[in-house]
Design an enzyme around this catalytic site. Structure first.
Site, PDB file in Angstrom:
ATOM      1  N   GLU A  59      -2.336  -9.697  -9.337  1.00  0.00           N
ATOM      2  CA  GLU A  59      -1.651  -8.959  -8.273  1.00  0.00           C
ATOM      3  C   GLU A  59      -0.881  -9.969  -7.423  1.00  0.00           C
ATOM      4  O   GLU A  59      -1.463 -10.698  -6.625  1.00  0.00           O
ATOM      5  CB  GLU A  59      -2.667  -8.184  -7.440  1.00  0.00           C
ATOM      6  CG  GLU A  59      -3.527  -7.245  -8.281  1.00  0.00           C
ATOM      7  CD  GLU A  59      -4.560  -6.498  -7.449  1.00  0.00           C
ATOM      8  OE1 GLU A  59      -4.179  -5.826  -6.472  1.00  0.00           O
ATOM      9  OE2 GLU A  59      -5.762  -6.589  -7.773  1.00  0.00           O
ATOM     10  N   SER A 118      -3.873  18.298 -16.939  1.00  0.00           N
ATOM     11  CA  SER A 118      -2.904  18.913 -16.025  1.00  0.00           C
ATOM     12  C   SER A 118      -3.224  18.560 -14.579  1.00  0.00           C
ATOM     13  O   SER A 118      -4.400  18.486 -14.190  1.00  0.00           O
ATOM     14  CB  SER A 118      -2.904  20.433 -16.188  1.00  0.00           C
ATOM     15  OG  SER A 118      -2.601  20.812 -17.517  1.00  0.00           O
ATOM     16  N   SER A 149       0.837  -1.203   0.000  1.00  0.00           N
ATOM     17  CA  SER A 149       0.000   0.000   0.000  1.00  0.00           C
ATOM     18  C   SER A 149       0.872   1.254   0.000  1.00  0.00           C
ATOM     19  O   SER A 149       1.952   1.266   0.598  1.00  0.00           O
ATOM     20  CB  SER A 149      -0.893   0.005   1.245  1.00  0.00           C
ATOM     21  OG  SER A 149      -1.560   1.244   1.384  1.00  0.00           O
TER      22      SER A 149
END
Length: 745
Positions: free
Chosen positions: A502, A677, A316
């Protein structure tokens, strides 16, 4: 007597012959020179013959420059109403843009073989997405780009549009298979490869490695501690801190691109966010590309910076760790829950005070380390390229664990702790991590709705208490995949292992060691470094070690092929690595083909409604105006009458927002920011009576010049003309305002 020929005539014949020979030799030389020049030109510009792969019989030249191409393309999908992929939170539907999503492609060719690595700002690559990309590439390039030499990897942002899966479980959580969501991904990925292909030129690749601290923590340390102690003692941390960087340059040494691999979840933006966002990995790309493409708007410029995921399964970025949000006290260590509120109240935060600040800090840390490694990269890669790929039925893999025993993988199933979620995003129901017993209440509901798991599946997955036996659920389509990609590509002394899920820290370490061991059986791979590219080619949830699986936290409960999943993957990747080392890739069985469903795909997302607006108003009108003056560091906000962003169709390479500065010299407006942006946020708010507003925020940089500015918003609205819907573009513009160091100017 016959008259003699003049002597001069004999000489003339000789001269004529010599002239003829001279002309022929000249023609041959010219032809050879032309061919050499043409060959050189085709080598420097392979786009002149884009569909013909290098000759299989040609010999690679490992010590001459590679051909390298880099490309980037916008792959942002509809930023409204479509669920965001990652947290499986039905309330988390798109409502604006924080940052745009991009696909970044890197093509390398050694004269004989070619490999493509693509990192995409997406939650994960789905099997359907990969298959559609491969179909598009085949139509365009024939056999040049294929499943064996194209590797697609997701950055794992949890804030990109969903709807690009073909298996039932994912379609249920994503409102189905949504064509308007998958098309921008397919087109964006293909376009990034197109751009890399068209810009290929001789270049060099350099490798660099270093550790990045204070940017990750293990979110399931209890599971990690169940691994053997002697194995854990070999490592200084319970997460991998190493970052690996590949630096791409042209022959003049000018940088053209970079790939970085680092293990951390892209979940700095939490489950309350509803804006499309590339999260911490995307921000790292944004920063480095802004550095290397000075004066360019985001998404523009020749330098491409790809930040790729790795073995992040239990890692994490929320470095303050888990605390009960209602009390501030630490969560229960074993099951990550709180006395009041359960798992939902146990959340990890940090290092910033909110998700935007945390994203900025973690992203900046990753960028800063990559920039340092890029600058110091001097170890050149010079070896051959290889790629090996197989389709594998992961529900039926037999693994030899010792001389007398074998084990097998299982049909897919999810455990009870899957529903508990993690400290990065807990579940809403009363499930907890670490559950090794079923719950009669939830099991009864499951049995009534979808049926009980078979005894065989329960025994295979032990000690996992099965919540959903997805491998035995096939309506309207299979709930989980059976056929899975395994793939390795090598670039000189770097081997990239494409993992379709994962994979946890220790699982990744074991896999890297196994692949390295097989490759090093060949002296040519003696110094090979193995990196893992996670979330690649398709998605199969998590991959834990056998020991971590026994604990049945979220990661173990989400290891869908059972306790021996990692062992099966290691066996398969060993086979690929062995084939590469022994130059026997052509002898690898292709494996069973995955399905490409054309029937029973469903879409639960209704079409965008007709847009409403206030009486006596037009789309693009300003509802809340800007102030006349702002200082650097403040936030400009302006709200417009808006249409549903879904009505804008394909939004790639477009923008909903511009911030513009007035140039006194040219007496014109110039765009300084778009919705790509970091400094802008585009919020879309759906109200009653089909009305909606768009609020644009501009976080004024401290470096913004003192000048006059304006903000513009672009969109489309849908109206009915009789029975026909009509889509019409609109735009709105704020009042002109000044940015000044002082209000008194």
């Amino acid at each position: 007597m016959a008259a003699k020929k003049p002597a001069c005539c004999g000489l003339s014949t000789l001269e004529a012959s010599l002239v003829t020979m001279f002309i022929l030799m000249t023609a041959v030389c010219v032809t050879l020179i032309t061919l050499m020049a043409t060959h050189k030109d085709l080598t420097a510009h392979p786009s002149l013959d884009p569909t013909v792969p290098p000759s299989p019989g040609s010999t690679p030249r490992p010590h001459t420059p590679y051909l390298i191409g880099v490309g980037r393309a916008d792959c942002t999908g509809p930023p409204a109403e479509i669920p965001l992929m990652g947290y499986a939170n039905p309330q988390q539907t798109a409502a604006g843009i924080h940052t745009r999503l991009y696909s970044r492609a890197f093509i390398i060719d050694d004269g004989k073989r070619r490999v493509v690595f693509v990192t995409v700002d997406v939650g994960m690559i789905s099997q359907r997405l990969r298959l559609e990309v491969l179909q598009a590439l085949e139509l365009k390039y024939g056999g040049l780009y294929r499943q064996d030499n194209v590797l697609l990897s997701g950055t794992h942002t949890h804030c990109g549009p969903a709807g690009y899966f073909q298996f039932t479980l994912f379609m249920i959580s994503s409102k189905g298979y949504i064509k308007s969501a998958i098309q921008p991904l397919v087109n964006g990925i293909v376009k990034s490869i197109d751009r890399a292909h068209s810009q290929m030129r001789p270049g060099r690749i350099f490798r660099s490695r270093g550790d990045l601290e204070d940017s990750s923590l293990n979110r399931s340390p209890h599971s990690y501690l169940n691994n053997p102690e002697d194995e854990r003692l070999r490592y200084k941390s319970n997460t991998d801190k190493q970052m690996t960087v590949l630096k791409f340059t042209d022959l003049d040494g000018d940088g053209i691109g970079m790939i970085s691999w680092f293990a951390v979840h892209a979940v700095s933006m939490n489950y309350t966010n509803r804006m499309v966002s590339s999260d911490n990995m995307g921000f790292a790309s944004y920063l480095l590309e802004q550095d290397k493409n000075p004066g360019e708007l985001p998404g523009q410029g020749g330098f491409v910076a790809g930040f790729s995921s790795s073995n992040l399964g239990d890692v994490s970025p929320n470095t303050r760790g888990p605390h009960c949000v209602n009390t501030g006290l630490p969560c229960d260590y074993l099951n990550s829950s709180c006395p009041v509120g359960g798992t939902k109240m146990c959340q990890a935060f940090g290092p910033g005070n909110d998700m935007f600040e945390s994203t900025k800090i973690i992203g900046h840390n990753i960028y800063r380390k990559a920039k340092e490694l890029y600058a110091n990269a001097v170890e050149e890669l010079t070896g051959f390229l290889h790629s090996a790929h197989q389709w594998v039925n992961m529900t039926d893999v037999t693994v030899q664990i010792n001389n007398t025993h074998t084990v097998r993988t299982c049909k897919p199933a999810l455990g009870h702790s899957f529903a508990a979620g993690t400290i990065d995003g807990g579940g809403d129901l009363n499930f907890t991590q670490g559950a090794v017993d079923g719950d009669p209440f939830w099991d009864g509901i499951r049995d009534a709705l979808v049926g009980a798991p078979s005894n065989e599946t329960q025994e295979c997955h032990h000690p996992k208490p099965i919540l959903f036996s997805t491998g035995e659920m096939n309506w309207p389509l299979p709930w989980h995949p059976q056929i899975v990609d395994v793939q390795i590509i090598t670039i000189g002394s770097v081997a990239v292992v494409a993992v379709p899920g994962e994979i946890t820290t220790m699982s990744g370490r074991r896999l890297r060691e196994a692949v390295k061991q097989e490759l090093q059986s060949n002296e040519a791979f003696r110094d090979t470094e193995v990196v893992i590219a996670g979330l690649s080619n398709m998605y199969t949830h998590y991959i834990t070690t056998y020991e971590e699986y026994q604990v049945q936290r979220y990661e173990g409960a989400s290891t869908i092929y059972g306790p021996h999943t990692l062992s099966a993957y290691i066996q398969k990747y060993r086979g690929l690595a062995r084939a590469i080392a022994q130059d026997q890739v052509s002898e690898l069985p292709v494996g069973p083909q995955p399905p490409f469903f054309t029937k029973n795909l469903f879409n639960l997302l209704p079409a965008a409604s007709v847009d409403g607006k206030p009486a006596n108003a037009s789309f693009g009108d300003v509802l809340q105006q800007v102030y006349p003056v702002y200082r650097q560091g403040e936030v400009v906000s302006v709200t417009f009458v808006a249409g549903n962003p879904r009505n804008s169709g394909d939004v790639r390479d477009k923008t909903f927002v511009t911030v513009e500065i007035y140039n006194n010299v040219t007496e014109s407006w110039e765009v300084v920011h778009t919705d790509a942006s970091w400094e802008t946020r585009f919020h879309w708010l759906k109200g009653s009576n089909r009305r909606s507003n768009a609020t644009v925020e501009w976080f004024i940089p401290l470096t913004a010049p003192n000048a006059s500015y304006r903000i513009r918003h672009f969109g489309h609205h849908k109206q009915m003309n009789g029975l026909q819907p009509v889509i019409t573009p609109y735009e709105g513009v704020s009042d002109i305002f000044r940015v000044a160091a002082s209000f008194y100017y």
